[in-house]
Design an enzyme around this catalytic site. Structure first.
Site, PDB file in Angstrom:
ATOM      1  N   TRP A 251      -2.829  49.700 121.083  1.00  0.00           N
ATOM      2  CA  TRP A 251      -2.795  51.167 120.966  1.00  0.00           C
ATOM      3  C   TRP A 251      -4.122  51.783 121.437  1.00  0.00           C
ATOM      4  O   TRP A 251      -4.137  52.788 122.155  1.00  0.00           O
ATOM      5  CB  TRP A 251      -2.513  51.559 119.504  1.00  0.00           C
ATOM      6  CG  TRP A 251      -2.502  53.044 119.280  1.00  0.00           C
ATOM      7  CD1 TRP A 251      -1.438  53.883 119.415  1.00  0.00           C
ATOM      8  CD2 TRP A 251      -3.616  53.872 118.908  1.00  0.00           C
ATOM      9  NE1 TRP A 251      -1.822  55.192 119.137  1.00  0.00           N
ATOM     10  CE2 TRP A 251      -3.155  55.206 118.826  1.00  0.00           C
ATOM     11  CE3 TRP A 251      -4.963  53.619 118.626  1.00  0.00           C
ATOM     12  CZ2 TRP A 251      -3.977  56.280 118.478  1.00  0.00           C
ATOM     13  CZ3 TRP A 251      -5.783  54.682 118.279  1.00  0.00           C
ATOM     14  CH2 TRP A 251      -5.294  56.000 118.213  1.00  0.00           C
TER      15      TRP A 251
ATOM     16  N   THR B 138       4.092  52.277 119.773  1.00  0.00           N
ATOM     17  CA  THR B 138       3.799  52.096 118.336  1.00  0.00           C
ATOM     18  C   THR B 138       3.179  53.349 117.721  1.00  0.00           C
ATOM     19  O   THR B 138       2.897  53.379 116.526  1.00  0.00           O
ATOM     20  CB  THR B 138       2.831  50.917 118.111  1.00  0.00           C
ATOM     21  OG1 THR B 138       1.601  51.198 118.814  1.00  0.00           O
ATOM     22  CG2 THR B 138       3.409  49.598 118.606  1.00  0.00           C
ATOM     23  N   ASP B 139       2.953  54.378 118.532  1.00  0.00           N
ATOM     24  CA  ASP B 139       2.280  55.581 118.052  1.00  0.00           C
ATOM     25  C   ASP B 139       3.240  56.443 117.223  1.00  0.00           C
ATOM     26  O   ASP B 139       4.346  56.782 117.675  1.00  0.00           O
ATOM     27  CB  ASP B 139       1.765  56.384 119.259  1.00  0.00           C
ATOM     28  CG  ASP B 139       0.937  57.580 118.847  1.00  0.00           C
ATOM     29  OD1 ASP B 139      -0.291  57.452 118.784  1.00  0.00           O
ATOM     30  OD2 ASP B 139       1.526  58.646 118.568  1.00  0.00           O
ATOM     31  N   TYR B 140       2.796  56.816 116.031  1.00  0.00           N
ATOM     32  CA  TYR B 140       3.656  57.577 115.124  1.00  0.00           C
ATOM     33  C   TYR B 140       4.093  58.914 115.732  1.00  0.00           C
ATOM     34  O   TYR B 140       5.263  59.308 115.635  1.00  0.00           O
ATOM     35  CB  TYR B 140       2.939  57.819 113.782  1.00  0.00           C
ATOM     36  CG  TYR B 140       3.709  58.744 112.858  1.00  0.00           C
ATOM     37  CD1 TYR B 140       4.834  58.294 112.168  1.00  0.00           C
ATOM     38  CD2 TYR B 140       3.334  60.077 112.693  1.00  0.00           C
ATOM     39  CE1 TYR B 140       5.558  59.146 111.343  1.00  0.00           C
ATOM     40  CE2 TYR B 140       4.050  60.933 111.863  1.00  0.00           C
ATOM     41  CZ  TYR B 140       5.164  60.465 111.190  1.00  0.00           C
ATOM     42  OH  TYR B 140       5.886  61.311 110.393  1.00  0.00           O
TER      43      TYR B 140
END
Length: 206
Positions: free
Chosen positions: A137, A156-158
């Site tokens: 990330w 994977t970033d919210y």
């Protein structure tokens, strides 16, 4: 990054994203090329898992430990006593990771801007994630916000996940694998798609 071409492509291949683009307007993503790769990585570590405001205060205190230069050279970071790094509000883990990055910069593992510009996204991910504390990330943020690479999707970033769920009217956040599969059609402009998903998450009414 050709925003006009990217937007045209995204609107054509994804009707949900087309609605988002119409609502949000032009893409305002502009990479900040003023920092070195090394400085960008250190800043990312400080900012991880914190609100922007808190991170900015800690980052400012970190820079204050090293008067006289815009950003401290790796040698100065390595000479700084560990407890003083901790004293600005860094956790043990983050202080260790920053020292790891400084050591890697001294050892030539962190490339300078010229060398980084000649490396592919995958090469940079492979090389920089060999440094303990630097995950995929972190390198993806570097690729987007420092190097201006056009085809990066941080699955994977919210914020990206949340924006995707909102744009697609999903009840749950997508798994990274699902997001990557859905994002195949956005290539070679996945960075622009990610920016619009971030904006969607930011502008959502709670």
């Amino acid at each position: 990054m050709d925003a006009v071409r990217a937007i045209r492509h995204l609107k054509k291949v994804d009707s949900d994203l087309a609605k988002v683009i119409r609502r949000i307007g032009p893409c305002e993503l502009k990479p900040d090329k003023s920092r070195t790769i090394y400085a960008s990585l250190v800043r990312s570590i400080v900012y991880q898992q914190l609100t922007g405001k808190v991170a900015a205060i800690i980052f400012g205190r970190f820079l204050d430990l090293f008067p006289g230069r815009k950003f401290p050279e790796p040698e100065r970071v390595l000479r700084m006593p560990f407890e003083r790094l901790r004293g600005v509000g860094l956790s043990n883990q983050k202080a260790s990771y920053i020292r790891n990055i400084a050591q890697a910069a001294r050892d030539g593992i962190v490339p300078d801007s010229r060398r980084a510009n000649g490396m592919s996204d995958d090469e940079l991910v492979g090389q920089l994630t060999s440094i303990k504390g630097v995950g995929r990330w972190t390198v993806e943020m570097l690729l987007i916000f420092r190097l201006g690479r056009p085809d990066v999707l941080p699955a994977t970033d919210y914020g990206v996940q949340k924006g995707f769920a909102l744009a697609k009217r999903l009840a749950e956040l997508p798994k990274p694998k699902e997001l990557l599969a859905a994002g195949e059609r956005w290539a070679p402009y996945r960075t622009t798609a990610a920016w619009y998903l971030w904006r969607t998450a930011d502008t959502a009414t709670p």
